[in-house]
Design an enzyme around this catalytic site. Structure first.
Site, PDB file in Angstrom:
ATOM      1  N   LYS A  93     -22.753  13.670 -37.908  1.00 30.29           N
ATOM      2  CA  LYS A  93     -21.378  13.286 -37.564  1.00 30.29           C
ATOM      3  C   LYS A  93     -20.448  13.332 -38.774  1.00 30.29           C
ATOM      4  O   LYS A  93     -19.311  13.798 -38.673  1.00 30.29           O
ATOM      5  CB  LYS A  93     -21.368  11.884 -36.942  1.00 30.29           C
ATOM      6  CG  LYS A  93     -21.895  11.846 -35.519  1.00 30.29           C
ATOM      7  CD  LYS A  93     -22.005  10.424 -34.997  1.00 30.29           C
ATOM      8  CE  LYS A  93     -20.653   9.798 -34.766  1.00 30.29           C
ATOM      9  NZ  LYS A  93     -20.788   8.446 -34.145  1.00 30.29           N
ATOM     10  N   TYR A 147     -29.075  17.779 -42.196  1.00 27.30           N
ATOM     11  CA  TYR A 147     -28.255  17.810 -43.409  1.00 27.30           C
ATOM     12  C   TYR A 147     -27.778  19.231 -43.710  1.00 27.30           C
ATOM     13  O   TYR A 147     -26.585  19.473 -43.921  1.00 27.30           O
ATOM     14  CB  TYR A 147     -29.052  17.262 -44.586  1.00 27.30           C
ATOM     15  CG  TYR A 147     -28.289  17.202 -45.890  1.00 27.30           C
ATOM     16  CD1 TYR A 147     -27.234  16.312 -46.052  1.00 27.30           C
ATOM     17  CD2 TYR A 147     -28.635  18.027 -46.960  1.00 27.30           C
ATOM     18  CE1 TYR A 147     -26.535  16.239 -47.256  1.00 27.30           C
ATOM     19  CE2 TYR A 147     -27.942  17.958 -48.167  1.00 27.30           C
ATOM     20  CZ  TYR A 147     -26.897  17.068 -48.311  1.00 27.30           C
ATOM     21  OH  TYR A 147     -26.206  17.006 -49.500  1.00 27.30           O
TER      22      TYR A 147
END
Length: 328
Positions: A93, A147
């Site tokens: 997010k 990531y």
């Protein structure tokens, strides 16, 4: 009037050093962090400064900053493998909704944005050393994917805002960086080795130790970021120290530095762990007139002195008890 800079992820390792630099350079610094991985203790020495203010806010939800803004530095993101397991959704997010909010704010405020991308966009590289033209080798559904892909999306939306909306943007691809204020037990190799040495534990090397990393001292990195921010270059730029070392040799360096008598033990290599990591910094040299100046030996002494000063509670704190999930 002072120029005003918003720094997201300000209470983290890199964010706090950036806050320190911009306060020192007489900017008005607006620091923002939700403290999910950052620590207010990293900013305590700046709190009394009249040109510093802190907002406890999640940039993935919204960003509101009154008044003008000249610059936005988006450094909000978990940055260790242990964090990817612990808060994978938040990691995605902040690299999507968070950067969208930053870019929207920049458009409204007519501010320049610098984003913290990473060498992880290269994945487990098939090109060595890594140049900015290399597109990477990333597993989007592996444990590191939350990531890696968040950062790759972050670059894409940043360039879209630049080309479509004309927002002034800069992209830094940051390689392994170290120094004071790193979290000791977050799973990254340098603090992990020093933490094990200080606790009297054997140093754990994953794989056969032949994989490589290149470590850049934080002051050098900050200087490169500042130069990139003020440059006219809008494509990604590698920032890191090209002095490459194998993990096995690095473990021996830490043992020598700390004067410990522990041995090195070997465990299975984590899934999708990069085998090589070395930046090609030709662009940084040519465009920014930047090269790292702090040697690894010098930087490690400073970093080790910082970790030696931690309390026993900090030294033995476990950031996450499911690290075994990551290395399977």
């Amino acid at each position: 009037m002072r120029k005003r800079v918003l720094i997201t992820g300000a209470a983290g390792f890199l964010g706090s050093h950036l806050c320190e630099r911009f306060v020192k350079d007489d900017y008005h610094v607006i620091a923002m962090d939700n403290l999910i991985t950052g620590r207010l203790s990293n900013l305590e020495h700046l709190m009394p400064k009249e040109n510093f203010e802190f907002y406890h806010q999640d940039v993935s939800n919204f960003i509101h900053v009154p008044g003008k803004l000249d610059y936005i530095l988006h450094f909000a993101s978990p940055a260790s493998p242990i964090d990817y397991l612990k808060i994978p959704i938040q990691t995605l997010k902040v690299g999507s909704l968070g950067i969208h909010n930053c870019l929207g704010l920049a458009r409204v405020k007519n501010a320049r944005v610098l984003i913290a991308s990473t060498s992880e966009v290269y994945g487990d590289p098939e090109v060595h050393p890594q140049t900015e033209e290399y597109w990477g080798n990333v597993n989007p559904i592996g444990p590191r994917g939350v990531y890696d892909e968040a950062k790759r999306f972050q670059e894409a939306i940043t360039m879209a805002y630049h080309t479509y909306h004309g927002v002034e943007t800069r992209i830094a691809r940051i390689f392994n960086t170290y120094g004071p204020r790193m979290r000791l037990n977050d799973g990254r190799v340098l603090p992990a080795f020093i933490g094990q040495a200080l606790r009297g534990e054997d140093l754990t090397v994953f794989g056969d130790g032949s994989q490589t990393r290149s470590f850049c001292y934080v002051d050098d990195l900050v200087e490169g970021l500042v130069r990139l921010l003020h440059s006219d270059y809008t494509l990604p730029v590698n920032l890191g120290n090209p002095d490459e070392i194998t993990i096995s040799d690095f473990a021996e360096e830490i043992i020598k530095l700390t004067g410990t008598t522990q041995k090195v033990i070997y465990q299975d290599l984590p899934v999708n762990d990069p085998k090589q990591r070395q930046p090609d910094i030709t662009k940084a040299k040519e465009i920014l007139d930047w090269i790292p100046k702090v040697s690894r030996g010098e930087g490690l002494k400073i970093t080790y002195a910082y970790f030696k000063g931690l309390s026993k509670d900090e030294l033995f704190k476990k950031e996450h008890n499911n690290f075994e999930e990551y290395i399977k």
